[in-house]
Design a protein around this motif. Structure first.
Motif, PDB file in Angstrom:
ATOM      1  N   LEU A 163       0.833  -1.196   0.000  1.00  0.00           N
ATOM      2  CA  LEU A 163       0.000   0.000   0.000  1.00  0.00           C
ATOM      3  C   LEU A 163       0.870   1.249   0.000  1.00  0.00           C
ATOM      4  CD1 LEU A 163      -2.689  -1.027   2.640  1.00  0.00           C
ATOM      5  CD2 LEU A 163      -2.892  -1.074   0.155  1.00  0.00           C
ATOM      6  N   ASN A 164       0.367   2.298  -0.640  1.00  0.00           N
ATOM      7  CA  ASN A 164       1.047   3.584  -0.694  1.00  0.00           C
ATOM      8  C   ASN A 164       0.146   4.609  -0.016  1.00  0.00           C
ATOM      9  OD1 ASN A 164       2.672   5.755  -1.320  1.00  0.00           O
ATOM     10  ND2 ASN A 164       2.007   5.855  -3.460  1.00  0.00           N
ATOM     11  N   ASP A 165       0.131   4.584   1.323  1.00  0.00           N
ATOM     12  CA  ASP A 165      -0.770   5.450   2.079  1.00  0.00           C
ATOM     13  C   ASP A 165      -0.417   6.919   1.903  1.00  0.00           C
ATOM     14  OD1 ASP A 165      -2.142   3.274   2.974  1.00  0.00           O
ATOM     15  OD2 ASP A 165      -1.336   3.308   5.005  1.00  0.00           O
ATOM     16  N   GLN A 166      -1.471   7.700   1.683  1.00  0.00           N
ATOM     17  CA  GLN A 166      -1.373   9.146   1.549  1.00  0.00           C
ATOM     18  C   GLN A 166      -2.618   9.744   2.172  1.00  0.00           C
ATOM     19  OE1 GLN A 166      -0.963  10.225  -2.604  1.00  0.00           O
ATOM     20  NE2 GLN A 166       0.210   8.370  -3.047  1.00  0.00           N
ATOM     21  N   ASP A 167      -2.558  11.044   2.446  1.00  0.00           N
ATOM     22  CA  ASP A 167      -3.771  11.734   2.872  1.00  0.00           C
ATOM     23  C   ASP A 167      -4.678  11.845   1.661  1.00  0.00           C
ATOM     24  OD1 ASP A 167      -2.836  12.047   5.430  1.00  0.00           O
ATOM     25  OD2 ASP A 167      -2.109  14.092   5.112  1.00  0.00           O
ATOM     26  N   LEU A 168      -5.945  11.466   1.821  1.00  0.00           N
ATOM     27  CA  LEU A 168      -6.863  11.602   0.709  1.00  0.00           C
ATOM     28  C   LEU A 168      -8.219  12.065   1.191  1.00  0.00           C
ATOM     29  CD1 LEU A 168      -9.134   9.187  -0.450  1.00  0.00           C
ATOM     30  CD2 LEU A 168      -7.182   7.848   0.220  1.00  0.00           C
ATOM     31  N   ASP A 169      -8.863  12.822   0.332  1.00  0.00           N
ATOM     32  CA  ASP A 169     -10.209  13.311   0.594  1.00  0.00           C
ATOM     33  C   ASP A 169     -11.166  12.277   0.017  1.00  0.00           C
ATOM     34  OD1 ASP A 169     -12.709  14.534   0.487  1.00  0.00           O
ATOM     35  OD2 ASP A 169     -11.882  16.493  -0.026  1.00  0.00           O
ATOM     36  N   ILE A 170     -11.926  11.615   0.873  1.00  0.00           N
ATOM     37  CA  ILE A 170     -12.803  10.532   0.429  1.00  0.00           C
ATOM     38  C   ILE A 170     -13.859  11.038  -0.549  1.00  0.00           C
ATOM     39  CG2 ILE A 170     -14.479  10.613   2.313  1.00  0.00           C
ATOM     40  CD1 ILE A 170     -12.962   7.434   0.771  1.00  0.00           C
ATOM     41  N   ALA A 171     -14.303  12.276  -0.386  1.00  0.00           N
ATOM     42  CA  ALA A 171     -15.307  12.844  -1.302  1.00  0.00           C
ATOM     43  C   ALA A 171     -14.760  12.917  -2.718  1.00  0.00           C
ATOM     44  CB  ALA A 171     -15.746  14.220  -0.823  1.00  0.00           C
ATOM     45  N   GLU A 172     -13.496  13.308  -2.863  1.00  0.00           N
ATOM     46  CA  GLU A 172     -12.879  13.377  -4.188  1.00  0.00           C
ATOM     47  C   GLU A 172     -12.754  11.991  -4.800  1.00  0.00           C
ATOM     48  OE1 GLU A 172      -9.194  15.552  -4.034  1.00  0.00           O
ATOM     49  OE2 GLU A 172     -10.175  17.321  -3.200  1.00  0.00           O
ATOM     50  N   SER A 173     -12.395  10.997  -4.003  1.00  0.00           N
ATOM     51  CA  SER A 173     -12.268   9.628  -4.509  1.00  0.00           C
ATOM     52  C   SER A 173     -13.619   9.086  -4.975  1.00  0.00           C
ATOM     53  CB  SER A 173     -11.691   8.705  -3.434  1.00  0.00           C
ATOM     54  OG  SER A 173     -10.381   9.089  -3.107  1.00  0.00           O
ATOM     55  N   VAL A 174     -14.656   9.318  -4.185  1.00  0.00           N
ATOM     56  CA  VAL A 174     -15.996   8.846  -4.553  1.00  0.00           C
ATOM     57  C   VAL A 174     -16.464   9.549  -5.826  1.00  0.00           C
ATOM     58  CG1 VAL A 174     -18.424   8.815  -3.851  1.00  0.00           C
ATOM     59  CG2 VAL A 174     -16.653   8.155  -2.216  1.00  0.00           C
ATOM     60  N   SER A 175     -16.269  10.859  -5.900  1.00  0.00           N
ATOM     61  CA  SER A 175     -16.692  11.613  -7.085  1.00  0.00           C
ATOM     62  C   SER A 175     -15.982  11.140  -8.345  1.00  0.00           C
ATOM     63  CB  SER A 175     -16.434  13.111  -6.883  1.00  0.00           C
ATOM     64  OG  SER A 175     -17.256  13.600  -5.860  1.00  0.00           O
ATOM     65  N   PRO A 200      -4.809   5.906  -2.200  1.00  0.00           N
ATOM     66  CA  PRO A 200      -5.875   6.420  -3.054  1.00  0.00           C
ATOM     67  C   PRO A 200      -6.173   5.526  -4.265  1.00  0.00           C
ATOM     68  CG  PRO A 200      -3.932   7.828  -3.190  1.00  0.00           C
ATOM     69  CD  PRO A 200      -3.667   6.820  -2.123  1.00  0.00           C
ATOM     70  N   VAL A 201      -5.161   4.897  -4.823  1.00  0.00           N
ATOM     71  CA  VAL A 201      -5.372   4.012  -5.969  1.00  0.00           C
ATOM     72  C   VAL A 201      -6.189   2.798  -5.543  1.00  0.00           C
ATOM     73  CG1 VAL A 201      -4.205   2.511  -7.647  1.00  0.00           C
ATOM     74  CG2 VAL A 201      -3.290   4.795  -7.149  1.00  0.00           C
ATOM     75  N   ARG A 202      -5.881   2.242  -4.384  1.00  0.00           N
ATOM     76  CA  ARG A 202      -6.606   1.056  -3.900  1.00  0.00           C
ATOM     77  C   ARG A 202      -8.034   1.396  -3.478  1.00  0.00           C
ATOM     78  NH1 ARG A 202      -3.851  -1.910  -6.865  1.00  0.00           N
ATOM     79  NH2 ARG A 202      -1.714  -2.284  -6.218  1.00  0.00           N
ATOM     80  N   ILE A 203      -8.234   2.567  -2.875  1.00  0.00           N
ATOM     81  CA  ILE A 203      -9.590   2.992  -2.513  1.00  0.00           C
ATOM     82  C   ILE A 203     -10.434   3.091  -3.779  1.00  0.00           C
ATOM     83  CG2 ILE A 203     -10.988   4.916  -1.640  1.00  0.00           C
ATOM     84  CD1 ILE A 203      -9.693   3.325   0.599  1.00  0.00           C
ATOM     85  N   LYS A 204      -9.891   3.716  -4.815  1.00  0.00           N
ATOM     86  CA  LYS A 204     -10.625   3.833  -6.077  1.00  0.00           C
ATOM     87  C   LYS A 204     -10.855   2.460  -6.700  1.00  0.00           C
ATOM     88  CE  LYS A 204      -9.221   8.529  -7.100  1.00  0.00           C
ATOM     89  NZ  LYS A 204      -8.311   9.379  -7.857  1.00  0.00           N
ATOM     90  N   GLN A 205      -9.878   1.571  -6.615  1.00  0.00           N
ATOM     91  CA  GLN A 205     -10.036   0.217  -7.152  1.00  0.00           C
ATOM     92  C   GLN A 205     -11.211  -0.495  -6.476  1.00  0.00           C
ATOM     93  OE1 GLN A 205      -6.485  -2.169  -6.761  1.00  0.00           O
ATOM     94  NE2 GLN A 205      -7.448  -3.985  -7.634  1.00  0.00           N
ATOM     95  N   ILE A 206     -11.302  -0.391  -5.168  1.00  0.00           N
ATOM     96  CA  ILE A 206     -12.386  -1.023  -4.406  1.00  0.00           C
ATOM     97  C   ILE A 206     -13.729  -0.414  -4.804  1.00  0.00           C
ATOM     98  CG2 ILE A 206     -13.378  -1.316  -2.095  1.00  0.00           C
ATOM     99  CD1 ILE A 206     -10.334  -1.214  -1.108  1.00  0.00           C
ATOM    100  N   LEU A 207     -13.808   0.913  -4.788  1.00  0.00           N
ATOM    101  CA  LEU A 207     -15.057   1.587  -5.126  1.00  0.00           C
ATOM    102  C   LEU A 207     -15.493   1.297  -6.560  1.00  0.00           C
ATOM    103  CD1 LEU A 207     -14.576   5.040  -3.374  1.00  0.00           C
ATOM    104  CD2 LEU A 207     -16.380   3.372  -2.904  1.00  0.00           C
ATOM    105  N   LEU A 208     -14.557   1.325  -7.493  1.00  0.00           N
ATOM    106  CA  LEU A 208     -14.900   1.039  -8.886  1.00  0.00           C
ATOM    107  C   LEU A 208     -15.412  -0.383  -9.058  1.00  0.00           C
ATOM    108  CD1 LEU A 208     -12.128   2.890 -10.895  1.00  0.00           C
ATOM    109  CD2 LEU A 208     -14.590   3.344 -10.923  1.00  0.00           C
ATOM    110  N   ASN A 209     -14.807  -1.323  -8.351  1.00  0.00           N
ATOM    111  CA  ASN A 209     -15.282  -2.707  -8.431  1.00  0.00           C
ATOM    112  C   ASN A 209     -16.716  -2.812  -7.918  1.00  0.00           C
ATOM    113  OD1 ASN A 209     -15.514  -5.519  -6.777  1.00  0.00           O
ATOM    114  ND2 ASN A 209     -14.621  -5.738  -8.821  1.00  0.00           N
TER     115      ASN A 209
END
Length: 181
Positions: free
Chosen positions: A2-14, A46-55
């Motif tokens: 994992l490449n942990d970074q600060d991320l805004d969950i609203a931006e990832s969901v959008s 952030p890449v993994r969060i988007k991967q999960i949400l997109l799936n």
């Protein structure tokens, strides 16, 4: 890794909603997002969060008949946990298959009987959520849709102003335009 970074969950969901929005629009789905404004940043990949949400979103669109609904809700628990929920009004999953869908290469047929993909998405998504310290679960009823939920703990920055859970101040909603644009 994992490449942990600060991320805004609203931006990832959008960003994820923009990617699946066109497919949902073509199928006549009503798509919505509900989240509070002003939450702390999440420390995650952030890449993994988007991967999960997109799936989860892609599956919701695929298994929801034309004219159905797909929604994402992001909530916060008092124990500093984000809870993300992807809900659909799709075909649902039989109770005996609820755990099987997380096994590698396990696939369910969509309403039209077709299988699409490799059957790895939910297995990978669950493993990623667990690697980030959360859990991915599912609730479903045949003919009534499915809800996938996952939780992620966020860390409050103790050096900044104290974090306080608040009532929703603003609801941000994303609707797919069903017009002829």
């Amino acid at each position: 890794t994992l490449n942990d970074q600060d991320l805004d969950i609203a931006e990832s969901v959008s960003a994820c909603m923009r990617l699946v929005g066109e497919r949902a629009r073509r199928r006549g789905h009503q798509v919505s997002v509900t989240l509070e404004d002003g939450w702390p940043l999440l420390r995650a990949d952030p890449v993994r969060i988007k991967q999960i949400l997109l799936n989860l979103l892609s599956n919701a669109v695929k298994f929801t008949p034309e004219g159905g609904a797909v929604s994402v809700t992001v909530g916060v628990e008092a124990d500093e946990t984000y809870v993300l929920e992807v809900r659909d009004t799709g075909i649902g999953i039989a109770q005996e298959s609820l755990e099987k869908i997380f096994h590698p290469f396990e696939q369910l047929e969509s309403k039209g009987g077709e299988k699409e993909g490799t059957g790895l998405g939910l297995s990978i998504s669950r493993n990623l959520v667990r690697e980030m310290g959360g859990e991915l679960t599912v609730k479903s009823k045949l003919g009534h849709g499915t809800v996938f939920m996952f939780d992620l703990v966020f860390q409050v920055d103790t050096m900044s102003a104290p974090f306080k859970l608040h009532e929703p101040r603003q609801i941000i909603s994303y609707q797919v335009d069903h017009g002829n644009s």
